[in-house]
Design a protein around this motif. Structure first.
Motif, PDB file in Angstrom:
ATOM      1  N   ASP A 108     -54.726   6.999 -56.864  1.00 39.91           N
ATOM      2  CA  ASP A 108     -54.159   8.332 -56.675  1.00 39.91           C
ATOM      3  C   ASP A 108     -54.970   9.187 -55.697  1.00 39.91           C
ATOM      4  N   ASP A 109     -56.287   8.946 -55.614  1.00 37.46           N
ATOM      5  CA  ASP A 109     -57.127   9.729 -54.707  1.00 37.46           C
ATOM      6  C   ASP A 109     -57.167   9.153 -53.283  1.00 37.46           C
ATOM      7  N   GLY A 110     -56.341   8.122 -53.025  1.00 39.71           N
ATOM      8  CA  GLY A 110     -56.264   7.536 -51.693  1.00 39.71           C
ATOM      9  C   GLY A 110     -57.291   6.448 -51.430  1.00 39.71           C
ATOM     10  N   SER A 111     -58.072   6.089 -52.444  1.00 34.24           N
ATOM     11  CA  SER A 111     -59.122   5.080 -52.264  1.00 34.24           C
ATOM     12  C   SER A 111     -58.603   3.671 -52.564  1.00 34.24           C
ATOM     13  N   ILE A 112     -59.388   2.688 -52.129  1.00 35.52           N
ATOM     14  CA  ILE A 112     -59.057   1.278 -52.368  1.00 35.52           C
ATOM     15  C   ILE A 112     -60.355   0.494 -52.563  1.00 35.52           C
ATOM     16  N   ALA A 113     -60.314  -0.463 -53.484  1.00 37.73           N
ATOM     17  CA  ALA A 113     -61.464  -1.334 -53.754  1.00 37.73           C
ATOM     18  C   ALA A 113     -61.276  -2.639 -52.981  1.00 37.73           C
ATOM     19  N   ILE A 114     -62.246  -2.970 -52.134  1.00 36.89           N
ATOM     20  CA  ILE A 114     -62.141  -4.169 -51.289  1.00 36.89           C
ATOM     21  C   ILE A 114     -63.448  -4.961 -51.351  1.00 36.89           C
ATOM     22  N   ARG A 115     -63.298  -6.293 -51.382  1.00 39.45           N
ATOM     23  CA  ARG A 115     -64.459  -7.183 -51.343  1.00 39.45           C
ATOM     24  C   ARG A 115     -64.251  -8.222 -50.249  1.00 39.45           C
ATOM     25  N   ILE A 116     -65.338  -8.567 -49.579  1.00 40.54           N
ATOM     26  CA  ILE A 116     -65.344  -9.693 -48.646  1.00 40.54           C
ATOM     27  C   ILE A 116     -65.978 -10.841 -49.426  1.00 40.54           C
ATOM     28  N   PRO A 117     -65.173 -11.797 -49.913  1.00 41.73           N
ATOM     29  CA  PRO A 117     -65.715 -12.838 -50.784  1.00 41.73           C
ATOM     30  C   PRO A 117     -66.502 -13.904 -50.025  1.00 41.73           C
ATOM     31  N   ASN A 118     -67.456 -14.474 -50.714  1.00 44.85           N
ATOM     32  CA  ASN A 118     -68.210 -15.597 -50.176  1.00 44.85           C
ATOM     33  C   ASN A 118     -67.609 -16.867 -50.775  1.00 44.85           C
ATOM     34  N   ASP A 119     -66.401 -17.196 -50.315  1.00 41.13           N
ATOM     35  CA  ASP A 119     -65.660 -18.326 -50.858  1.00 41.13           C
ATOM     36  C   ASP A 119     -64.737 -18.853 -49.761  1.00 41.13           C
ATOM     37  N   ASP A 120     -64.806 -20.137 -49.482  1.00 40.60           N
ATOM     38  CA  ASP A 120     -64.015 -20.710 -48.388  1.00 40.60           C
ATOM     39  C   ASP A 120     -62.514 -20.552 -48.597  1.00 40.60           C
ATOM     40  N   PHE A 121     -62.018 -20.839 -49.804  1.00 34.26           N
ATOM     41  CA  PHE A 121     -60.580 -20.727 -50.046  1.00 34.26           C
ATOM     42  C   PHE A 121     -60.121 -19.286 -49.816  1.00 34.26           C
ATOM     43  N   CYS A 122     -60.824 -18.318 -50.404  1.00 37.29           N
ATOM     44  CA  CYS A 122     -60.437 -16.912 -50.254  1.00 37.29           C
ATOM     45  C   CYS A 122     -60.501 -16.469 -48.791  1.00 37.29           C
ATOM     46  N   TYR A 123     -61.533 -16.908 -48.088  1.00 39.77           N
ATOM     47  CA  TYR A 123     -61.644 -16.569 -46.669  1.00 39.77           C
ATOM     48  C   TYR A 123     -60.421 -17.072 -45.902  1.00 39.77           C
ATOM     49  N   TRP A 124     -60.122 -18.362 -46.060  1.00 36.90           N
ATOM     50  CA  TRP A 124     -59.060 -18.961 -45.259  1.00 36.90           C
ATOM     51  C   TRP A 124     -57.666 -18.460 -45.639  1.00 36.90           C
ATOM     52  N   ILE A 125     -57.452 -18.184 -46.909  1.00 40.99           N
ATOM     53  CA  ILE A 125     -56.126 -17.704 -47.304  1.00 40.99           C
ATOM     54  C   ILE A 125     -55.888 -16.302 -46.715  1.00 40.99           C
ATOM     55  N   SER A 126     -56.903 -15.447 -46.760  1.00 45.05           N
ATOM     56  CA  SER A 126     -56.779 -14.110 -46.187  1.00 45.05           C
ATOM     57  C   SER A 126     -56.679 -14.179 -44.664  1.00 45.05           C
ATOM     58  N   ARG A 127     -57.481 -15.037 -44.055  1.00 43.35           N
ATOM     59  CA  ARG A 127     -57.474 -15.165 -42.586  1.00 43.35           C
ATOM     60  C   ARG A 127     -56.115 -15.675 -42.103  1.00 43.35           C
ATOM     61  N   LYS A 128     -55.578 -16.709 -42.758  1.00 49.31           N
ATOM     62  CA  LYS A 128     -54.304 -17.291 -42.307  1.00 49.31           C
ATOM     63  C   LYS A 128     -53.112 -16.394 -42.649  1.00 49.31           C
ATOM     64  N   LEU A 129     -53.186 -15.678 -43.764  1.00 49.03           N
ATOM     65  CA  LEU A 129     -52.153 -14.702 -44.092  1.00 49.03           C
ATOM     66  C   LEU A 129     -52.262 -13.517 -43.125  1.00 49.03           C
ATOM     67  N   ASN A 130     -53.470 -13.287 -42.654  1.00 50.50           N
ATOM     68  CA  ASN A 130     -53.808 -12.171 -41.774  1.00 50.50           C
ATOM     69  C   ASN A 130     -53.559 -10.827 -42.456  1.00 50.50           C
ATOM     70  N   LYS A 131     -53.809 -10.824 -43.763  1.00 49.26           N
ATOM     71  CA  LYS A 131     -53.636  -9.627 -44.585  1.00 49.26           C
ATOM     72  C   LYS A 131     -54.597  -9.726 -45.764  1.00 49.26           C
ATOM     73  N   PRO A 132     -54.858  -8.596 -46.414  1.00 47.20           N
ATOM     74  CA  PRO A 132     -55.669  -8.640 -47.628  1.00 47.20           C
ATOM     75  C   PRO A 132     -54.887  -9.303 -48.758  1.00 47.20           C
ATOM     76  N   LEU A 133     -55.634  -9.789 -49.705  1.00 46.75           N
ATOM     77  CA  LEU A 133     -55.083 -10.457 -50.872  1.00 46.75           C
ATOM     78  C   LEU A 133     -55.457  -9.655 -52.109  1.00 46.75           C
ATOM     79  N   VAL A 134     -54.475  -9.329 -52.956  1.00 45.92           N
ATOM     80  CA  VAL A 134     -54.807  -8.700 -54.237  1.00 45.92           C
ATOM     81  C   VAL A 134     -55.642  -9.690 -55.029  1.00 45.92           C
ATOM     82  N   SER A 135     -56.630  -9.173 -55.740  1.00 44.17           N
ATOM     83  CA  SER A 135     -57.459 -10.013 -56.593  1.00 44.17           C
ATOM     84  C   SER A 135     -57.752  -9.260 -57.880  1.00 44.17           C
TER      85      SER A 135
END
Length: 186
Positions: free
Chosen positions: A102-129
């Motif tokens: 509601d305050d306009g904020s968002i929680a984001i993490r850059i994971p240290n995980d190959d699967f998460c990296y590649w899925i986000s990179r190939k989707l070219n969008k953030p992934l809900v987690s």
């Protein structure tokens, strides 16, 4: 792993939700820019949509596409942090409106995980987690602890690391645009 990435991508691009291993716990995920997919995640978890969810991005370049200002302090914390750290940023942008607090904020993490990296990179969008449990239930520490309700409620279960015992959830830090740091969860 490439087959699992391709299978998950197909589901995500079609507005579906996946169950997948992250650098912390098993997560329920979807395309973080798709409001209908985000709504499915809230419904599956029986969670009110006023309680924001975490997103994963591939790297700091992608992070800057979804937050108006990335404070220098945040980049320093990302670089030196030895454990998974989620940062809450002011002024989210380009994300599903029902994902942003509601305050306009968002929680984001850059994971240290190959699967998460590649899925986000190939989707070219953030992934809900968000943890793979119904709201109020304990967070599963392994794939075996995930409830049937969650397993049956997702569109795809990633077939990787099923025997892995997951770590605890990430630390959460809020960093305002004025560089005020507040620890939310250690």
């Amino acid at each position: 792993m490439q087959t699992e990435i391709n299978n998950a991508l197909q589901i995500l691009k079609n507005g579906g939700i996946i169950l997948y291993p992250t650098d912390t716990v098993w997560g329920i995920g979807c395309d973080a820019t798709n409001p209908e997919a985000v709504k499915k995640v809230y419904n599956l978890k029986n969670r009110v949509d006023s309680k924001a969810l975490i997103c994963l991005v591939a790297d700091d370049r992608m992070l800057k596409q979804y937050v108006n200002t990335v404070p220098e302090t945040a980049l320093n914390i990302i670089e030196i942090s030895e454990k998974p750290t989620t940062i809450i940023y002011d002024d989210a942008k380009n994300l599903a409106p029902n994902l942003i607090a509601d305050d306009g904020s968002i929680a984001i993490r850059i994971p240290n995980d190959d699967f998460c990296y590649w899925i986000s990179r190939k989707l070219n969008k953030p992934l809900v987690s968000t943890s793979a449990n119904i709201s109020g239930d304990p967070t599963p520490k392994s794939f075996k602890e995930i409830s049937d309700e969650i397993l049956k409620g997702v569109d795809y279960v990633v077939n990787l690391h099923h025997e892995k015992i997951c770590n605890k959830p990430s630390s959460i830090i809020k960093i305002s645009n004025s560089n005020v740091v507040k620890i939310i969860r250690e």
